[in-house]
Design a protein around this motif. Structure first.
Motif, mmCIF file in Angstrom:
data_model
loop_
_atom_site.group_PDB
_atom_site.id
_atom_site.type_symbol
_atom_site.label_atom_id
_atom_site.label_comp_id
_atom_site.label_asym_id
_atom_site.label_seq_id
_atom_site.Cartn_x
_atom_site.Cartn_y
_atom_site.Cartn_z
ATOM 1 N N ALA A 217 -7.755 -0.593 8.965
ATOM 2 C CA ALA A 217 -7.755 0.627 9.843
ATOM 3 C C ALA A 217 -7.242 0.298 11.376
ATOM 4 O O ALA A 217 -7.556 -0.734 11.846
ATOM 5 N N PRO A 218 -6.549 1.451 12.265
ATOM 6 C CA PRO A 218 -6.186 1.078 13.430
ATOM 7 C C PRO A 218 -7.362 0.918 14.499
ATOM 8 O O PRO A 218 -8.599 1.453 14.213
ATOM 9 N N ILE A 283 0.362 4.260 13.485
ATOM 10 C CA ILE A 283 -0.066 3.788 12.044
ATOM 11 C C ILE A 283 1.085 3.346 11.186
ATOM 12 O O ILE A 283 1.406 2.308 10.718
ATOM 13 N N LEU A 308 -1.163 2.222 3.025
ATOM 14 C CA LEU A 308 -1.329 3.582 3.754
ATOM 15 C C LEU A 308 -1.504 4.662 2.756
ATOM 16 O O LEU A 308 -2.423 5.477 3.060
ATOM 17 N N SER A 311 -5.270 4.386 1.793
ATOM 18 C CA SER A 311 -6.072 4.851 3.365
ATOM 19 C C SER A 311 -6.038 6.330 3.460
ATOM 20 O O SER A 311 -7.122 6.901 3.711
ATOM 21 N N ASP A 315 -9.961 6.434 3.719
ATOM 22 C CA ASP A 315 -10.355 5.887 5.035
ATOM 23 C C ASP A 315 -9.782 6.894 5.933
ATOM 24 O O ASP A 315 -8.438 6.854 6.401
ATOM 25 N N ARG A 317 -10.174 6.808 9.195
ATOM 26 C CA ARG A 317 -9.652 6.236 10.406
ATOM 27 C C ARG A 317 -8.145 5.783 10.170
ATOM 28 O O ARG A 317 -7.538 5.876 11.359
ATOM 29 N N GLY A 318 -7.546 5.765 9.085
ATOM 30 C CA GLY A 318 -6.320 5.552 8.866
ATOM 31 C C GLY A 318 -5.422 6.481 8.531
ATOM 32 O O GLY A 318 -4.202 6.234 8.274
#
Length: 410
Positions: A217-218, A283, A308, A311, A315, A317-318
């Motif tokens: 995640a970033p 991202i 990606l 994510s 996820d 956050r990503g």
């Protein structure tokens, strides 16, 4: 008297149907250009040089008109699928469906047919199961899944069918964002290249599926933490519920902070959507940079796309802002975002060219393949309705067929 009234009614019916069809055409154009956020009965009436009250004779509310527009689009997909169903074996049927889709797009570009209503609005408007529009598009997706079944290709599990049909439909629909780069005479070639990627994938024979997927995640600095959290929540709300759903009040409530915290970082919602796009591109660019360090083109392609996509589905956050949100942006921002989108597609196409050069990827049209992979990434968020969904299922049921072909998954 009764006979005269019946005759008048019969004569009036064709006029009613013709006007209703014209309204649906204007509504499809409005949805395609403005999205649901800018869609009103008044905007449709203006396109037809009518008073808005005239439309209420046919559609009482804008939601009713949007629903009719989307259902009309489903009927048009049925016509394409009817054409493809008798084409032979599953790969030939899929190729025929793709050709039919791009022939419709050619007629749309010529002004012979109205635009297809954006599929993203199905999700934005109808989230409850059992809605007629949602059920109708489930039928369309099932028919797409049925194209892939034959004597030597038994039907995959139901969850695989759902993922495959969503992938195919989303990759076709995403062509709205890049098809204008091609001349009308090239549409049949575009259809051939799209079908080729869907059927055969991109990996050259003998390339093993990587087993070391790493999700990252970033990262955010402490000073940017509040702003980062706002962007994450805003991205999630816009993706799921559209522009109107991403209110400052709702974002603040989800984060349990004051509205003042929002205005400390963003002057208004237009600035917010610009910041969400900036974060999304960061991202994407980070994933591309990591992928460039891999040793082969196949490996680079996998690392640029698979993490990606997983994510997006799992996820928060990503997650990146989905492309349809571009309709919500002000015109000056829209141009800058479109340019960055083209740059991202070009960068991914470059990775594909690397793989073709070193023999780890099949010879494909790199630009078209790049757009199809970005569509896969962009649409992975929509997989949350698949009950069985796990990161592994997303990887093998959605990412793998996009990279290795839809018939690589049984």
């Amino acid at each position: 008297m009764g006979g005269d009234a019946g005759a008048k009614s019969a004569k009036a019916r064709p006029r009613y149907e013709a006007r209703r069809e014209a309204i649906l055409t204007a509504a499809a154009e409005a949805l395609a250009q403005e999205g649901l956020a800018g869609f009103t009965l008044a905007s449709v009436a203006k396109r037809m040089d009518l008073h808005p009250v005239s439309l209420t004779y046919y559609f009482k509310r804008k939601e009713e008109l949007v629903s009719a527009c989307l259902l009309h689009g489903a009927d048009r997909f049925d016509a394409m699928l009817d054409e493809a169903q008798g084409a032979g074996a599953p790969p030939e049927r899929l190729a025929a469906f793709v050709r039919a889709y791009f022939e419709v797009q050619r007629r749309i570009a010529l002004g012979e047919e109205p635009p297809l209503a954006p599929l993203d609005e199905v999700r934005t408007l109808w989230r409850a199961s059992g809605d007629p529009v949602d059920l109708r598009y489930q039928e369309v997706r099932q028919r797409i899944a049925d194209l892939l079944v034959g004597e030597d290709r038994p039907a995959p599990a139901a969850w695989r069918q759902r993922l495959l049909s969503r992938l195919i439909l989303q990759q076709l629909a995403s062509s709205d964002s890049w098809l204008a780069d091609y001349a009308l005479a090239d549409y049949p070639r575009v259809a051939e290249r799209v079908a080729e990627v869907m059927i055969f994938g991109l990996a050259a024979p003998g390339q093993r599926w990587p087993q070391d997927l790493v999700l990252t995640a970033p990262e955010s600095t402490d000073s940017e933490m509040v702003r980062e959290r706002f962007l994450i929540e805003a991205t999630d709300l816009i993706n799921r519920e559209g522009w109107t759903g991403a209110s400052v009040d709702r974002i603040s409530a989800r984060l349990k902070v004051t509205k003042g915290s929002f205005y400390h970082h963003h002057a208004d919602k237009d600035e917010l959507i610009g910041a969400c796009f900036d974060r999304s591109f960061a991202i994407l660019e980070s994933a591309l940079a990591r992928a460039r360090t891999a040793e082969t083109g196949w490996r680079r392609l996998f690392l640029a796309t698979a993490p990606l996509a997983v994510s997006q589905a799992h996820d928060g956050r990503g997650r990146i802002l989905r492309r349809y949100a571009l309709r919500l942006a002000r015109p000056e921002l829209r141009g800058a975002v479109e340019q960055r989108m083209r740059q991202t597609a070009s960068a991914l196409a470059g990775l594909i060219c690397d793989g073709v050069s070193d023999g780890t990827l099949r010879p494909v049209d790199p630009t078209i393949a790049a757009h199809m992979l970005l569509a896969m990434i962009n649409s992975a968020l929509m997989l949350d309705r698949v009950p069985e969904l796990t990161p592994e299922i997303t990887l093998y049921g959605y990412v793998r067929p996009a990279i290795r072909g839809v018939f690589s998954v049984r």
